[in-house]
Design a protein around this motif. Structure first.
Motif, PDB file in Angstrom:
ATOM      1  N   VAL A   1     -33.415 -21.143 -47.098  1.00  0.00           N
ATOM      2  CA  VAL A   1     -32.933 -21.805 -45.891  1.00  0.00           C
ATOM      3  C   VAL A   1     -31.528 -21.300 -45.589  1.00  0.00           C
ATOM      4  O   VAL A   1     -30.719 -21.095 -46.505  1.00  0.00           O
ATOM      5  CB  VAL A   1     -32.883 -23.332 -46.086  1.00  0.00           C
ATOM      6  CG1 VAL A   1     -32.229 -24.022 -44.889  1.00  0.00           C
ATOM      7  CG2 VAL A   1     -34.290 -23.879 -46.323  1.00  0.00           C
ATOM      8  N   CYS A   2     -31.252 -21.089 -44.316  1.00  0.00           N
ATOM      9  CA  CYS A   2     -29.857 -20.870 -43.930  1.00  0.00           C
ATOM     10  C   CYS A   2     -29.486 -21.844 -42.834  1.00  0.00           C
ATOM     11  O   CYS A   2     -30.291 -22.158 -41.956  1.00  0.00           O
ATOM     12  CB  CYS A   2     -29.589 -19.421 -43.542  1.00  0.00           C
ATOM     13  SG  CYS A   2     -30.219 -18.893 -41.966  1.00  0.00           S
ATOM     14  N   MET A   3     -28.296 -22.348 -42.935  1.00  0.00           N
ATOM     15  CA  MET A   3     -27.744 -23.282 -41.958  1.00  0.00           C
ATOM     16  C   MET A   3     -26.712 -22.534 -41.111  1.00  0.00           C
ATOM     17  O   MET A   3     -25.770 -21.944 -41.656  1.00  0.00           O
ATOM     18  CB  MET A   3     -27.060 -24.463 -42.655  1.00  0.00           C
ATOM     19  CG  MET A   3     -27.968 -25.291 -43.547  1.00  0.00           C
ATOM     20  SD  MET A   3     -29.141 -26.253 -42.569  1.00  0.00           S
ATOM     21  CE  MET A   3     -29.950 -27.193 -43.890  1.00  0.00           C
ATOM     22  N   VAL A   4     -26.920 -22.553 -39.806  1.00  0.00           N
ATOM     23  CA  VAL A   4     -25.979 -21.931 -38.886  1.00  0.00           C
ATOM     24  C   VAL A   4     -25.194 -23.037 -38.190  1.00  0.00           C
ATOM     25  O   VAL A   4     -25.780 -23.992 -37.682  1.00  0.00           O
ATOM     26  CB  VAL A   4     -26.714 -21.077 -37.839  1.00  0.00           C
ATOM     27  CG1 VAL A   4     -25.722 -20.522 -36.821  1.00  0.00           C
ATOM     28  CG2 VAL A   4     -27.483 -19.943 -38.502  1.00  0.00           C
ATOM     29  N   ARG A   5     -23.878 -22.898 -38.189  1.00  0.00           N
ATOM     30  CA  ARG A   5     -23.038 -23.921 -37.578  1.00  0.00           C
ATOM     31  C   ARG A   5     -22.033 -23.290 -36.626  1.00  0.00           C
ATOM     32  O   ARG A   5     -21.400 -22.285 -36.968  1.00  0.00           O
ATOM     33  CB  ARG A   5     -22.262 -24.688 -38.658  1.00  0.00           C
ATOM     34  CG  ARG A   5     -23.120 -25.541 -39.561  1.00  0.00           C
ATOM     35  CD  ARG A   5     -22.367 -25.968 -40.820  1.00  0.00           C
ATOM     36  NE  ARG A   5     -20.953 -26.201 -40.586  1.00  0.00           N
ATOM     37  CZ  ARG A   5     -20.009 -25.996 -41.514  1.00  0.00           C
ATOM     38  NH1 ARG A   5     -20.336 -25.565 -42.713  1.00  0.00           N
ATOM     39  NH2 ARG A   5     -18.744 -26.230 -41.231  1.00  0.00           N
ATOM     40  N   ASP A   6     -21.891 -23.860 -35.444  1.00  0.00           N
ATOM     41  CA  ASP A   6     -20.769 -23.514 -34.584  1.00  0.00           C
ATOM     42  C   ASP A   6     -19.486 -23.880 -35.325  1.00  0.00           C
ATOM     43  O   ASP A   6     -19.356 -24.993 -35.850  1.00  0.00           O
ATOM     44  CB  ASP A   6     -20.837 -24.326 -33.282  1.00  0.00           C
ATOM     45  CG  ASP A   6     -21.264 -23.493 -32.088  1.00  0.00           C
ATOM     46  OD1 ASP A   6     -21.791 -22.382 -32.274  1.00  0.00           O
ATOM     47  OD2 ASP A   6     -21.072 -23.965 -30.944  1.00  0.00           O
ATOM     48  N   ALA A   7     -18.537 -22.944 -35.349  1.00  0.00           N
ATOM     49  CA  ALA A   7     -17.236 -23.211 -35.965  1.00  0.00           C
ATOM     50  C   ALA A   7     -16.222 -22.384 -35.184  1.00  0.00           C
ATOM     51  O   ALA A   7     -15.782 -21.324 -35.616  1.00  0.00           O
ATOM     52  CB  ALA A   7     -17.251 -22.835 -37.441  1.00  0.00           C
ATOM     53  N   HIS A   8     -15.865 -22.895 -34.027  1.00  0.00           N
ATOM     54  CA  HIS A   8     -15.072 -22.112 -33.080  1.00  0.00           C
ATOM     55  C   HIS A   8     -13.588 -22.078 -33.418  1.00  0.00           C
ATOM     56  O   HIS A   8     -13.029 -23.036 -33.952  1.00  0.00           O
ATOM     57  CB  HIS A   8     -15.235 -22.682 -31.668  1.00  0.00           C
ATOM     58  CG  HIS A   8     -16.576 -22.431 -31.076  1.00  0.00           C
ATOM     59  ND1 HIS A   8     -17.038 -21.165 -30.776  1.00  0.00           N
ATOM     60  CD2 HIS A   8     -17.573 -23.288 -30.719  1.00  0.00           C
ATOM     61  CE1 HIS A   8     -18.246 -21.255 -30.257  1.00  0.00           C
ATOM     62  NE2 HIS A   8     -18.601 -22.531 -30.215  1.00  0.00           N
ATOM     63  N   THR A   9     -12.972 -20.956 -33.067  1.00  0.00           N
ATOM     64  CA  THR A   9     -11.525 -20.862 -33.110  1.00  0.00           C
ATOM     65  C   THR A   9     -10.955 -21.659 -31.938  1.00  0.00           C
ATOM     66  O   THR A   9     -11.654 -21.917 -30.954  1.00  0.00           O
ATOM     67  CB  THR A   9     -11.078 -19.399 -33.015  1.00  0.00           C
ATOM     68  OG1 THR A   9     -11.592 -18.835 -31.804  1.00  0.00           O
ATOM     69  CG2 THR A   9     -11.594 -18.597 -34.201  1.00  0.00           C
ATOM     70  N   LYS A  10      -9.703 -22.020 -32.033  1.00  0.00           N
ATOM     71  CA  LYS A  10      -9.091 -22.884 -31.019  1.00  0.00           C
ATOM     72  C   LYS A  10      -9.137 -22.254 -29.632  1.00  0.00           C
ATOM     73  O   LYS A  10      -9.375 -22.943 -28.630  1.00  0.00           O
ATOM     74  CB  LYS A  10      -7.634 -23.187 -31.420  1.00  0.00           C
ATOM     75  CG  LYS A  10      -6.883 -24.053 -30.415  1.00  0.00           C
ATOM     76  CD  LYS A  10      -7.508 -25.451 -30.288  1.00  0.00           C
ATOM     77  CE  LYS A  10      -6.705 -26.305 -29.322  1.00  0.00           C
ATOM     78  NZ  LYS A  10      -7.334 -27.637 -29.103  1.00  0.00           N
ATOM     79  N   ASN A  11      -8.920 -20.968 -29.551  1.00  0.00           N
ATOM     80  CA  ASN A  11      -8.902 -20.281 -28.258  1.00  0.00           C
ATOM     81  C   ASN A  11     -10.140 -19.411 -28.074  1.00  0.00           C
ATOM     82  O   ASN A  11     -10.051 -18.289 -27.555  1.00  0.00           O
ATOM     83  CB  ASN A  11      -7.627 -19.437 -28.134  1.00  0.00           C
ATOM     84  CG  ASN A  11      -6.372 -20.282 -28.161  1.00  0.00           C
ATOM     85  OD1 ASN A  11      -6.283 -21.287 -27.455  1.00  0.00           O
ATOM     86  ND2 ASN A  11      -5.407 -19.892 -28.981  1.00  0.00           N
ATOM     87  N   ALA A  12     -11.292 -19.923 -28.498  1.00  0.00           N
ATOM     88  CA  ALA A  12     -12.541 -19.152 -28.431  1.00  0.00           C
ATOM     89  C   ALA A  12     -12.825 -18.689 -27.005  1.00  0.00           C
ATOM     90  O   ALA A  12     -12.710 -19.457 -26.045  1.00  0.00           O
ATOM     91  CB  ALA A  12     -13.700 -20.003 -28.933  1.00  0.00           C
ATOM     92  N   ALA A  13     -13.219 -17.421 -26.879  1.00  0.00           N
ATOM     93  CA  ALA A  13     -13.561 -16.874 -25.567  1.00  0.00           C
ATOM     94  C   ALA A  13     -14.705 -17.647 -24.926  1.00  0.00           C
ATOM     95  O   ALA A  13     -14.787 -17.758 -23.698  1.00  0.00           O
ATOM     96  CB  ALA A  13     -13.928 -15.398 -25.704  1.00  0.00           C
ATOM     97  N   GLU A  14     -15.575 -18.210 -25.749  1.00  0.00           N
ATOM     98  CA  GLU A  14     -16.717 -18.966 -25.236  1.00  0.00           C
ATOM     99  C   GLU A  14     -16.284 -20.169 -24.404  1.00  0.00           C
ATOM    100  O   GLU A  14     -17.031 -20.645 -23.543  1.00  0.00           O
ATOM    101  CB  GLU A  14     -17.605 -19.419 -26.401  1.00  0.00           C
ATOM    102  CG  GLU A  14     -18.875 -20.118 -25.980  1.00  0.00           C
ATOM    103  CD  GLU A  14     -19.724 -20.579 -27.143  1.00  0.00           C
ATOM    104  OE1 GLU A  14     -19.888 -21.804 -27.310  1.00  0.00           O
ATOM    105  OE2 GLU A  14     -20.226 -19.716 -27.889  1.00  0.00           O
TER     106      GLU A  14
END
Length: 207
Positions: free
Chosen positions: A60-73
């Motif tokens: 199993v792999c768990m994928v998590r959003d973990a954004h930087t403070k100034n994420a381009a997204e």
């Protein structure tokens, strides 16, 4: 298989891989992109994680959003799921499994580009199929599934990419009809060679 390290020999033993995408508080419980309806798929997520961890050929792999403070997204989406925050953590129902899973932290809507993911997937020499569940169907699931299928095709690897319909979902909102978006996203994936299943482990059907 319980796998809590990125040991190459352990990766090479994996035949089936379950990727659980973004089943984190920031999409379920609290935050700008949290939607209560996403919680409906948690029982299916847990069912599949249990079955994969108990199988000696699976992981199993768990994928998590973990954004930087100034994420381009954040030019496209509201600020959400910053690294190290409650929003970036797995929901309580899945948190206990993290120690026995591969974990990938992503800063975009595509888990394929998360640090270490490509390297690890290339080291899974015996991989036969990848199963996806989680959220959101029209963003991170679709982007990751199609990119993963493209990767396998590019490398001439005969690996099925499977989406468990009971374990993926999206949200209802203004101009975003959940049922229609879910169906069109699944159709898009099927048209790109993704195998759709109603419940993984039961009937498999292609479009």
């Amino acid at each position: 298989m319980k796998i809590n390290s990125k040991n190459i020999e352990a990766l090479r033993k994996i035949k089936r891989l379950l990727i659980v995408v973004d089943m984190i508080n920031g999409f379920v419980r609290k935050g700008a992109l949290a939607h209560k309806e996403v919680a409906e798929i948690i029982p299916e997520n847990v069912r599949l994680v249990d079955s994969f961890i108990e199988d000696s050929d699976s992981a199993v792999c768990m994928v998590r959003d973990a954004h930087t403070k100034n994420a381009a997204e954040f030019k496209t989406f509201p600020e959400h799921c910053l690294a190290g925050t409650y929003e970036s953590e797995l929901v309580d129902e899945l948190k206990e499994y993290e120690k026995d899973s591969l974990v990938y932290l992503k800063n975009s809507t595509n888990f394929v580009f998360a640090p270490n993911f490509l390297e690890d997937i290339k080291n899974m020499d015996n991989l036969e199929e990848v199963v996806l569940n989680g959220c959101l169907t029209d963003y991170c699931i679709k982007n990751g599934a199609i990119s993963l299928k493209n990767l396998f095709d590019q490398d001439n690897r005969n690996i099925n990419v499977i989406v468990d319909e009971a374990g993926v979902t999206t949200f209802d909102g203004e101009g975003h009809n959940r049922e229609k978006v879910q169906r069109s996203s699944l159709d898009d994936m099927a048209g790109n060679g993704i195998v759709l299943v109603k419940n993984y482990g039961s009937e498999i059907w292609k479009r």
